[in-house]
Design an enzyme around this catalytic site. Structure first.
Site, PDB file in Angstrom:
ATOM      1  CB  SER A 125      -0.854  -0.050   1.272  1.00  0.00           C
ATOM      2  OG  SER A 125      -1.481   1.175   1.489  1.00  0.00           O
ATOM      3  CE1 TYR A 150      -4.144  -2.942   5.583  1.00  0.00           C
ATOM      4  CE2 TYR A 150      -3.666  -0.626   5.182  1.00  0.00           C
ATOM      5  CZ  TYR A 150      -3.907  -1.895   4.706  1.00  0.00           C
ATOM      6  OH  TYR A 150      -3.892  -2.124   3.354  1.00  0.00           O
ATOM      7  CE  LYS A 154      -1.651  -4.668   3.421  1.00  0.00           C
ATOM      8  NZ  LYS A 154      -1.870  -5.991   2.872  1.00  0.00           N
TER       9      LYS A 154
END
Ligand code: NAD
Ligand code: WQD
Length: 339
Positions: A125, A150, A154
């Site tokens: 991302s 989150y 990643k």
């Protein structure tokens, strides 16, 4: 190629399945359906005119279940979408996010290695750039501070896969850093299906337009951007899907480690998106300016030149098509797959 698609029942996975089959590949989906509906896979099969998409309902943290899948199939590569993705929820439930995203990927990588499948495309991302040091963002831009668990998962999983590839050059690892995926398949049969109140801009807009929510809250109009609202690189989910097919080339060429930004290279503000949505679809989207949202940045868009040069991939759709297809999906499926 035969591809294991983890999280294939979800928003991006379901669209990617269509493009994989169209390009002549086949797939097996593993998904625990935590954030998806098996109806999506039925509709994918209908769109590409096959009887069914091979599907195993399993959690990727379940080693035995994954072992069984690998015992039954010989995969050329894995496209790894499975993960939890709600930024706000990750702040409230950090342990659940770290546990699911990290452990799930550890088990997956280990079982892949055991079965001699060392090719993976990972859904990363733009969030790994934090508040980006350079605009437009190139892949050389240093990674930044992620403000939420989150984003940390990643960034850390990217590092895990880079280290793995360095230790064992038989691995081919493609990290795709997605910018802001919106839109839906032009058929209107599959699309984004968020549970509860949407966190992201486009599903919120479509729910206001259909009358499920009263108005859009625009989070801040005092950013250093042309109209003061946040600027992002929105990308049509079908373009994002074709990027995965293109990324298989990097695996085919045994490129080792490859990192690509997947965006259009254009930045649009929140008000640009609202105005385009209203113009293209002829619907009203009332909005109100609110305080900035914690953790948001002013501007984020990429330089997609590397993917164009090395993979021959370029986004085809513009903001108008993204708004058209998001609305087409919402109005045909006012309650998502349960409509
Ligand atoms: P999604 O929630 O629609 O799809 C993810 C799928 O993974 C869901 O079907 C869910 O049920 C499944 N899943 C989650 N944990 C699992 C587990 N432990 N075992 C098996 N299945 C599991 O999300 P999406 O928007 O399609 O995103 C796909 C991937 O792309 C995610 O990894 C996400 O973090 C990443 N990504 C998404 C965006 C975005 O804005 N949508 C942006 C950048 C990156
Ligand atoms: C876009 C713009 C908001 C909702 C997130 C994740 C990122 C990636 C994509 C997974 C911002 C504004 C939004 C609303 C608003 N996901 N907005 N009202 O924050 O760029 O990225 O999704 O990897 O990691 O952080 O996307 O759609 O939430 O917001 O004004 O109700 O819309 O402030 O400027 P974001 P978004």
């Amino acid at each position: 190629m035969k591809i294991l698609v983890t999280g294939g029942a979800g928003f991006i996975g379901s669209h990617t399945l269509i493009e994989l089959y169209r390009a002549g590949h086949s797939a097996v989906v593993v998904d625990n359906l935590y954030n998806s509906d098996p109806e999506a896979l039925k509709r994918v099969a209908e769109i590409i005119r096959v009887d069914e998409i091979p599907f195993v309902k399993a959690d990727i943290r379940d080693r035995e279940a994954l072992e069984e899948v690998f015992a039954a199939h010989r995969f050329d590569a894995c496209i790894h979408f499975a993960g939890l993705k709600a930024v706000g929820e990750s702040v409230a439930k950090p342990l659940e996010y770290y546990e699911n995203n990290m452990n799930g990927t550890f088990v997956l990588l280990d079982v892949m290695r055991k079965h001699g499948c060392k090719n993976i495309i990972f859904s990363s991302s733009a969030t790994v750039y934090g508040d980006p040091a350079i605009i437009p963002i190139t892949e050389e831009c240093p990674k930044g501070h992620c403000t939420n668990p989150y984003g940390q998962t990643k960034s850390m999983l990217e590092q895990v896969m880079m280290d793995l590839q360095k230790a064992d050059p038989e691995w081919n690892v493609v990290l795709l850093r997605y910018f802001n995926p919106i839109g839906a398949h032009p058929s209107g049969r599959i699309g984004e299906n968020p549970n509860g109140i949407p966190n992201n801009l486009m599903p919120y807009i479509t729910q206001v337009a259909i009358g499920r929510r009263e108005k859009l809250n625009v989070f801040g109009n005092d950013y250093p951007t042309p109209d003061g609202t946040g600027v992002r690189d929105y990308i049509h989910v079908v373009d994002l899907a074709t990027a995965h097919v293109a990324a298989l080339q990097a695996i085919d060429r045994k490129q080792g480690l490859a990192i690509y930004n997947i965006g259009t290279g254009h930045g649009y503000s929140v008000l640009d998106v609202v105005k385009t949505f209203v113009k293209v679809n002829g619907v009203e989207v009332p909005y109100e300016i609110k305080e900035r949202r914690a953790g948001d940045i002013a501007t984020c868009y990429c330089d997609p030149a590397k993917a164009a040069k090395e993979l021959g991939w370029k986004a085809q759709y513009g903001l108008e098509e993204m708004c058209r297809d998001s609305w087409n999906w919402q109005k045909n499926n006012p309650n998502g797959y349960q409509s």
